[in-house]
Design a protein around this motif. Structure first.
Motif, PDB file in Angstrom:
ATOM      1  N   ALA A 182       0.837  -1.205   0.000  1.00 35.83           N
ATOM      2  CA  ALA A 182       0.000   0.000   0.000  1.00 35.83           C
ATOM      3  C   ALA A 182       0.864   1.245   0.000  1.00 35.83           C
ATOM      4  CB  ALA A 182      -0.908   0.007   1.234  1.00 35.83           C
ATOM      5  N   GLY A 183       0.291   2.347  -0.461  1.00 37.14           N
ATOM      6  CA  GLY A 183       0.996   3.617  -0.429  1.00 37.14           C
ATOM      7  C   GLY A 183       1.265   4.057   0.989  1.00 37.14           C
ATOM      8  N   GLY A 184       2.329   4.821   1.162  1.00 35.49           N
ATOM      9  CA  GLY A 184       2.729   5.215   2.506  1.00 35.49           C
ATOM     10  C   GLY A 184       1.704   6.029   3.253  1.00 35.49           C
ATOM     11  N   GLY A 185       0.843   6.763   2.524  1.00 33.34           N
ATOM     12  CA  GLY A 185      -0.115   7.638   3.182  1.00 33.34           C
ATOM     13  C   GLY A 185      -1.470   7.030   3.425  1.00 33.34           C
ATOM     14  N   ILE A 186      -1.623   5.720   3.197  1.00 33.65           N
ATOM     15  CA  ILE A 186      -2.944   5.101   3.358  1.00 33.65           C
ATOM     16  C   ILE A 186      -3.453   5.214   4.788  1.00 33.65           C
ATOM     17  CG2 ILE A 186      -2.126   2.755   3.895  1.00 33.65           C
ATOM     18  CD1 ILE A 186      -4.422   1.792   1.974  1.00 33.65           C
ATOM     19  N   VAL A 187      -2.525   5.342   5.729  1.00 33.67           N
ATOM     20  CA  VAL A 187      -2.929   5.447   7.140  1.00 33.67           C
ATOM     21  C   VAL A 187      -3.500   6.822   7.457  1.00 33.67           C
ATOM     22  CG1 VAL A 187      -1.225   3.749   7.872  1.00 33.67           C
ATOM     23  CG2 VAL A 187      -0.612   6.169   7.859  1.00 33.67           C
ATOM     24  N   LEU A 201       7.205  11.052   8.801  1.00 34.42           N
ATOM     25  CA  LEU A 201       7.323   9.841   9.606  1.00 34.42           C
ATOM     26  C   LEU A 201       6.737  10.061  10.997  1.00 34.42           C
ATOM     27  CD1 LEU A 201       8.299   6.959   9.958  1.00 34.42           C
ATOM     28  CD2 LEU A 201      10.549   7.840  10.571  1.00 34.42           C
ATOM     29  N   LYS A 202       7.035  11.201  11.582  1.00 31.46           N
ATOM     30  CA  LYS A 202       6.523  11.505  12.918  1.00 31.46           C
ATOM     31  C   LYS A 202       5.001  11.574  12.921  1.00 31.46           C
ATOM     32  CE  LYS A 202       6.930  14.842  16.704  1.00 31.46           C
ATOM     33  NZ  LYS A 202       7.577  16.112  17.145  1.00 31.46           N
ATOM     34  N   SER A 203       4.429  12.182  11.880  1.00 31.76           N
ATOM     35  CA  SER A 203       2.983  12.337  11.826  1.00 31.76           C
ATOM     36  C   SER A 203       2.259  11.006  11.604  1.00 31.76           C
ATOM     37  CB  SER A 203       2.595  13.318  10.706  1.00 31.76           C
ATOM     38  OG  SER A 203       2.862  12.770   9.425  1.00 31.76           O
ATOM     39  N   ARG A 204       2.949  10.032  10.997  1.00 34.71           N
ATOM     40  CA  ARG A 204       2.304   8.753  10.687  1.00 34.71           C
ATOM     41  C   ARG A 204       2.709   7.634  11.628  1.00 34.71           C
ATOM     42  NH1 ARG A 204       3.361   8.733   4.120  1.00 34.71           N
ATOM     43  NH2 ARG A 204       1.997  10.514   3.608  1.00 34.71           N
ATOM     44  N   GLU A 205       3.692   7.873  12.453  1.00 30.44           N
ATOM     45  CA  GLU A 205       4.264   6.784  13.245  1.00 30.44           C
ATOM     46  C   GLU A 205       3.237   6.113  14.138  1.00 30.44           C
ATOM     47  OE1 GLU A 205       8.575   5.874  15.225  1.00 30.44           O
ATOM     48  OE2 GLU A 205       7.802   7.930  15.268  1.00 30.44           O
ATOM     49  N   SER A 206       2.367   6.892  14.781  1.00 26.03           N
ATOM     50  CA  SER A 206       1.388   6.280  15.677  1.00 26.03           C
ATOM     51  C   SER A 206       0.409   5.418  14.896  1.00 26.03           C
ATOM     52  CB  SER A 206       0.634   7.361  16.458  1.00 26.03           C
ATOM     53  OG  SER A 206      -0.093   8.203  15.583  1.00 26.03           O
ATOM     54  N   ALA A 207       0.067   5.840  13.672  1.00 29.44           N
ATOM     55  CA  ALA A 207      -0.834   5.029  12.843  1.00 29.44           C
ATOM     56  C   ALA A 207      -0.130   3.768  12.362  1.00 29.44           C
ATOM     57  CB  ALA A 207      -1.329   5.853  11.653  1.00 29.44           C
ATOM     58  N   TYR A 208       1.122   3.905  11.885  1.00 27.86           N
ATOM     59  CA  TYR A 208       1.877   2.729  11.463  1.00 27.86           C
ATOM     60  C   TYR A 208       2.012   1.711  12.597  1.00 27.86           C
ATOM     61  CZ  TYR A 208       3.539   5.049   7.140  1.00 27.86           C
ATOM     62  OH  TYR A 208       3.623   5.650   5.909  1.00 27.86           O
TER      63      TYR A 208
END
Length: 308
Positions: A206-211, A263-270
């Protein structure tokens, strides 16, 4: 069974099976002490938050005599637990149940819907089937590892962006130019729904921004075993360069800063993915083997993925 109400809308417990009621009162007292201890509150602090006198709290925590339902409710509210959690015969407060209940009550409607959908997938274990999705930033190795894992498991490999391009009949870059990020996210959700509806076992990158889109990310987690493929920021950048994709860096002196921000903005979702594979400092072959081992050891595809 006779229940006599008192002036505080409580009840006379001595009229309801004395021994069993005494046990419930003792349990409630123990659980109140435990909950108060977890909050690091003194009895005086609990009194201040609940409006119940310290003398009554001492009486309640000791598990002695009668108790009032109204006052018990006030104490439970102050401790942020349910009355049920205090009086159930089993011990919900020794598990994660009580904490999860509190977090669920505090959550907004979107998060509650997310939780219900995720838990619903456990009610129907076949929902995820033999579907695995790799998530993470561009350059983590999702496409490379996904293709290799698919060959190892004899499963189809798909990249969600390719399906998005097929729906839009144009490359991803043009989708952003014509429809913007919001349009891309709509196409992404549409492509994922089509895959869920029409595909059996497969490996998906999936694309990196799907989260970033809550409903799409929830759908993905409900229907796929998810693995976060991660790497160090420096390796993310270098791998993108090697792939010949200079979009993140071309003419941008602050590319690394921006990558770190993303990365910081998505880390909790990842981190909500079921599994994590860190590829930092590892060869493709090593990461390939570790990903395969992760799938086998956690029985993500039952026993069908084990090499003969």
């Amino acid at each position: 069974m006779v229940i006599e109400h008192d002036s505080d809308m409580g009840f006379d417990v001595n009229r309801v099976g004395h021994e069993s009621v005494s046990n419930v009162i003792r349990l409630a007292g123990q659980r109140i002490r435990q909950a108060r201890s977890e909050k690091k509150w003194t009895r005086q602090e609990l009194s201040r938050h609940s409006g119940v006198s310290q003398r009554y709290l001492a009486h309640l925590e000791s598990g002695e005599g009668n108790t009032s339902l109204g006052l018990l409710y006030r104490v439970a509210c102050a401790l942020d637990v349910s009355v049920e959690a205090l009086v159930r015969v089993d011990d919900p407060m020794s598990t994660e149940v009580a904490e999860m209940s509190v977090l669920y009550r505090r959550a907004d409607d979107a998060i509650r819907a997310d939780v219900r959908q995720l838990l619903g997938s456990f009610r129907h274990p076949g929902t995820k089937g033999e579907r695995i999705c790799l998530i993470g930033l561009r350059g983590a190795g999702k496409s490379t590892l996904g293709g290799r894992l698919a060959r190892d498991l004899d499963l189809p490999f798909m990249e969600l962006n390719h399906d998005i391009e097929a729906i839009a009949d144009m490359p991803v870059a043009e989708i952003f130019d014509f429809y913007g990020l919001e349009g891309y996210r709509r196409l992404e959700a549409q492509a994922l729904s089509a895959i869920v509806s029409n595909s059996g076992g497969l490996i998906l990158a999936a694309g990196g921004g799907i989260v970033s889109e809550q409903s799409t990310w929830t759908t993905l987690m409900a229907h796929f075993h998810t693995v976060w493929i991660k790497a160090s920021p420096v390796e993310h950048m270098e791998r993108v360069r090697v792939q010949g994709d200079l979009r993140p860096m071309a003419g941008n002196a602050f590319a690394m800063t921006q990558l770190l921000d993303i990365l910081k903005s998505r880390e909790s979702a990842y981190s909500r993915a079921e599994y994590v594979l860190d590829t930092s400092g590892k060869s493709v072959e090593t990461s390939q083997q570790e990903l395969y081992d992760l799938v086998v050891s956690n029985k993500l595809l039952g026993t069908s993925c084990i090499r003969s």
